[in-house]
Write a protein that holds these residues in place. Structure first.
Motif, PDB file in Angstrom:
ATOM      1  N   TRP A   1       0.835  -1.200   0.000  1.00  0.00           N
ATOM      2  CA  TRP A   1       0.000   0.000   0.000  1.00  0.00           C
ATOM      3  C   TRP A   1       0.869   1.249   0.000  1.00  0.00           C
ATOM      4  CZ3 TRP A   1      -4.986  -0.290  -0.974  1.00  0.00           C
ATOM      5  CH2 TRP A   1      -5.705  -1.446  -0.620  1.00  0.00           C
ATOM      6  N   THR A   2       0.363   2.342  -0.586  1.00  0.00           N
ATOM      7  CA  THR A   2       0.961   3.654  -0.355  1.00  0.00           C
ATOM      8  C   THR A   2       0.627   4.081   1.073  1.00  0.00           C
ATOM      9  OG1 THR A   2      -1.017   4.696  -1.303  1.00  0.00           O
ATOM     10  CG2 THR A   2       0.879   4.360  -2.773  1.00  0.00           C
ATOM     11  N   SER A   3       1.292   5.109   1.551  1.00  0.00           N
ATOM     12  CA  SER A   3       1.130   5.515   2.959  1.00  0.00           C
ATOM     13  C   SER A   3      -0.302   5.908   3.301  1.00  0.00           C
ATOM     14  CB  SER A   3       2.084   6.670   3.285  1.00  0.00           C
ATOM     15  OG  SER A   3       1.825   7.787   2.452  1.00  0.00           O
ATOM     16  N   ASP A   4      -1.074   6.387   2.316  1.00  0.00           N
ATOM     17  CA  ASP A   4      -2.470   6.775   2.598  1.00  0.00           C
ATOM     18  C   ASP A   4      -3.451   5.629   2.389  1.00  0.00           C
ATOM     19  OD1 ASP A   4      -2.306   6.562  -0.135  1.00  0.00           O
ATOM     20  OD2 ASP A   4      -2.900   8.645  -0.563  1.00  0.00           O
ATOM     21  N   HIS A   5      -2.936   4.442   2.025  1.00  0.00           N
ATOM     22  CA  HIS A   5      -3.769   3.249   1.834  1.00  0.00           C
ATOM     23  C   HIS A   5      -4.861   3.457   0.790  1.00  0.00           C
ATOM     24  CE1 HIS A   5      -2.529   0.244   4.996  1.00  0.00           C
ATOM     25  NE2 HIS A   5      -1.754   1.293   5.254  1.00  0.00           N
ATOM     26  N   VAL A   6      -4.537   4.248  -0.241  1.00  0.00           N
ATOM     27  CA  VAL A   6      -5.465   4.478  -1.339  1.00  0.00           C
ATOM     28  C   VAL A   6      -5.027   3.708  -2.590  1.00  0.00           C
ATOM     29  CG1 VAL A   6      -6.374   6.243  -2.928  1.00  0.00           C
ATOM     30  CG2 VAL A   6      -6.241   6.719  -0.482  1.00  0.00           C
ATOM     31  N   ILE A   7      -3.722   3.501  -2.762  1.00  0.00           N
ATOM     32  CA  ILE A   7      -3.179   2.824  -3.946  1.00  0.00           C
ATOM     33  C   ILE A   7      -2.461   1.543  -3.512  1.00  0.00           C
ATOM     34  CG2 ILE A   7      -1.588   3.005  -5.899  1.00  0.00           C
ATOM     35  CD1 ILE A   7      -2.009   6.031  -5.813  1.00  0.00           C
ATOM     36  N   LEU A   8      -2.814   0.429  -4.151  1.00  0.00           N
ATOM     37  CA  LEU A   8      -2.179  -0.860  -3.886  1.00  0.00           C
ATOM     38  C   LEU A   8      -1.300  -1.216  -5.076  1.00  0.00           C
ATOM     39  CD1 LEU A   8      -1.920  -3.408  -2.073  1.00  0.00           C
ATOM     40  CD2 LEU A   8      -3.808  -4.387  -3.423  1.00  0.00           C
ATOM     41  N   GLN A   9      -0.024  -1.452  -4.794  1.00  0.00           N
ATOM     42  CA  GLN A   9       0.926  -1.872  -5.818  1.00  0.00           C
ATOM     43  C   GLN A   9       1.115  -3.383  -5.720  1.00  0.00           C
ATOM     44  OE1 GLN A   9       4.959  -0.780  -5.041  1.00  0.00           O
ATOM     45  NE2 GLN A   9       5.629  -1.055  -7.163  1.00  0.00           N
ATOM     46  N   VAL A  10       0.786  -4.092  -6.787  1.00  0.00           N
ATOM     47  CA  VAL A  10       0.931  -5.551  -6.842  1.00  0.00           C
ATOM     48  C   VAL A  10       2.113  -5.877  -7.756  1.00  0.00           C
ATOM     49  CG1 VAL A  10      -0.179  -7.742  -7.396  1.00  0.00           C
ATOM     50  CG2 VAL A  10      -1.553  -5.829  -6.510  1.00  0.00           C
ATOM     51  N   VAL A  11       3.174  -6.418  -7.155  1.00  0.00           N
ATOM     52  CA  VAL A  11       4.365  -6.802  -7.921  1.00  0.00           C
ATOM     53  C   VAL A  11       4.226  -8.289  -8.263  1.00  0.00           C
ATOM     54  CG1 VAL A  11       6.883  -6.931  -7.957  1.00  0.00           C
ATOM     55  CG2 VAL A  11       5.733  -5.087  -6.688  1.00  0.00           C
ATOM     56  N   LEU A  12       4.123  -8.593  -9.538  1.00  0.00           N
ATOM     57  CA  LEU A  12       3.921  -9.981  -9.960  1.00  0.00           C
ATOM     58  C   LEU A  12       5.117 -10.843  -9.581  1.00  0.00           C
ATOM     59  CD1 LEU A  12       2.363  -9.447 -13.517  1.00  0.00           C
ATOM     60  CD2 LEU A  12       1.207  -9.649 -11.304  1.00  0.00           C
ATOM     61  N   GLY A  13       4.814 -12.113  -9.228  1.00  0.00           N
ATOM     62  CA  GLY A  13       5.862 -13.057  -8.914  1.00  0.00           C
ATOM     63  C   GLY A  13       6.435 -13.680 -10.178  1.00  0.00           C
ATOM     64  N   SER A  14       7.232 -14.701 -10.036  1.00  0.00           N
ATOM     65  CA  SER A  14       7.827 -15.359 -11.191  1.00  0.00           C
ATOM     66  C   SER A  14       6.778 -16.229 -11.897  1.00  0.00           C
ATOM     67  CB  SER A  14       9.013 -16.237 -10.742  1.00  0.00           C
ATOM     68  OG  SER A  14       8.599 -17.189  -9.760  1.00  0.00           O
ATOM     69  N   ASN A  15       6.899 -16.280 -13.200  1.00  0.00           N
ATOM     70  CA  ASN A  15       6.000 -17.073 -14.048  1.00  0.00           C
ATOM     71  C   ASN A  15       4.524 -16.702 -13.874  1.00  0.00           C
ATOM     72  OD1 ASN A  15       8.257 -18.627 -15.008  1.00  0.00           O
ATOM     73  ND2 ASN A  15       8.157 -19.825 -13.106  1.00  0.00           N
ATOM     74  N   PRO A  16       4.185 -15.463 -13.980  1.00  0.00           N
ATOM     75  CA  PRO A  16       2.773 -15.083 -13.831  1.00  0.00           C
ATOM     76  C   PRO A  16       1.951 -15.525 -15.038  1.00  0.00           C
ATOM     77  CG  PRO A  16       4.038 -13.182 -14.503  1.00  0.00           C
ATOM     78  CD  PRO A  16       5.034 -14.300 -14.273  1.00  0.00           C
ATOM     79  N   LEU A  17       0.659 -15.745 -14.779  1.00  0.00           N
ATOM     80  CA  LEU A  17      -0.263 -16.099 -15.866  1.00  0.00           C
ATOM     81  C   LEU A  17      -1.156 -14.909 -16.221  1.00  0.00           C
ATOM     82  CD1 LEU A  17      -1.338 -19.631 -14.603  1.00  0.00           C
ATOM     83  CD2 LEU A  17       0.425 -19.061 -16.286  1.00  0.00           C
ATOM     84  N   LEU A  18      -1.065 -13.818 -15.430  1.00  0.00           N
ATOM     85  CA  LEU A  18      -1.930 -12.656 -15.642  1.00  0.00           C
ATOM     86  C   LEU A  18      -1.148 -11.597 -16.401  1.00  0.00           C
ATOM     87  CD1 LEU A  18      -4.662 -11.328 -14.995  1.00  0.00           C
ATOM     88  CD2 LEU A  18      -3.607 -10.396 -12.925  1.00  0.00           C
TER      89      LEU A  18
END
Length: 283
Positions: A265-282
């Motif tokens: 989360w950003t400090s204001d909990h408004v934006i969520l950053q999702v860092v994909l793992g290895s071998n993603p299907l999305l």
């Protein structure tokens, strides 16, 4: 018989200068007179004495011109602080104020005489200056209740959390640039929506505004309309910045994020950053 001797009036070395006035005319031998600064000037008075030679002895006063000073209006700006007696100066509406007549108003620096003193006053008609309405940086969102509509330069308004939210109220001020300054309250939802299926911990999401890939499709950015809170029972908090993706992402989507994805989360909990793992299907 002693001669009948009359004192002679002094005829030379009178006080001089356009800013100097005196009462030395007709002063005779042995008598004194006073040289002072004229109205509109400041300086120390000097005394002159009529000598037997027929000339006055003394030093001219040093007189400095005074200025009118700024006009006593909060909604105008002017240059009258540099105007001497008899000079014109001009006033216009200050930042944050507007006038139906788009030009400056002229004033004349004049002498105002009272019983035993004088002062310089700028004489004229002040411009008609109306405070501008603040239209920028108003509180936006259903989590706020406020009275900021119609507020103008120099005024303030109160912002509170709406029903269904908790948080401390704050004050916003309307600045000269037609924008509100200050901080809006941090309003936390008192009820949440359950978006997980396997734990008693829920994440309250008001509305998802945007979802996009970033960093060459290696990250997903989720932007929400308001801060997202982690609740357990009746207690809700922001929670940590980095959380388990399984606590915020549906299991059907989680399996497509690759091995060991990260959710931050950003400090204001408004934006969520999702860092994909290895071998993603999305993708």
């Amino acid at each position: 018989t002693l001669p009948d001797c009359d004192p002679v009036a002094c005829t030379g070395n009178f006080p001089i200068g356009t800013a100097v006035q005196h009462n030395c005319s007709g002063v005779t031998t042995g008598l004194s007179c006073l040289a002072t600064c004229r109205q509109g000037y400041e300086g120390t008075s000097q005394r002159f004495t009529c000598q037997s030679s027929g000339v006055l002895s003394g030093v001219n006063p040093s007189c400095t011109a005074t200025t009118c000073g700024h006009l006593p209006f909060n909604n105008t700006e002017d240059d009258c602080a540099t105007a001497f007696v008899g000079m014109s100066c001009f006033a216009h509406c200050a930042a944050g104020y507007t006038s139906p007549v788009q030009h400056s108003q002229a004033f004349v620096c004049s002498i105002h005489q009272s019983a035993n003193s004088w002062s310089l006053v700028a004489i004229g008609t002040p411009p008609q200056c109306n405070a501008q309405e603040c239209i920028y940086a108003k509180p936006v969102g259903n989590q706020f209740v406020h009275n900021c509509a119609g507020k103008t330069t120099g005024t303030s308004c109160s912002v509170q959390c709406a029903a269904g939210f908790v948080g401390s109220p704050t004050i916003l001020s309307c600045a000269a640039n037609s924008s509100f300054t200050g901080t809006t309250p941090v309003c936390r939802a008192t009820t949440t929506t359950d978006v997980t299926t396997s734990t008693s911990t829920t994440v309250g999401i008001l509305r998802l505004l945007e979802a996009k890939f970033r960093n060459s499709f290696r990250e997903i950015i989720l932007v929400f309309s308001s801060p997202v809170f982690v609740c357990s029972g009746v207690s809700c908090t922001n929670g940590p910045l980095e959380v388990s993706c399984g606590s915020v992402i549906d299991t059907s989507v989680l399996s497509r994020l690759g091995e060991n994805p990260r959710c931050v989360w950003t400090s204001d909990h408004v934006i969520l950053q999702v860092v994909l793992g290895s071998n993603p299907l999305l993708k």
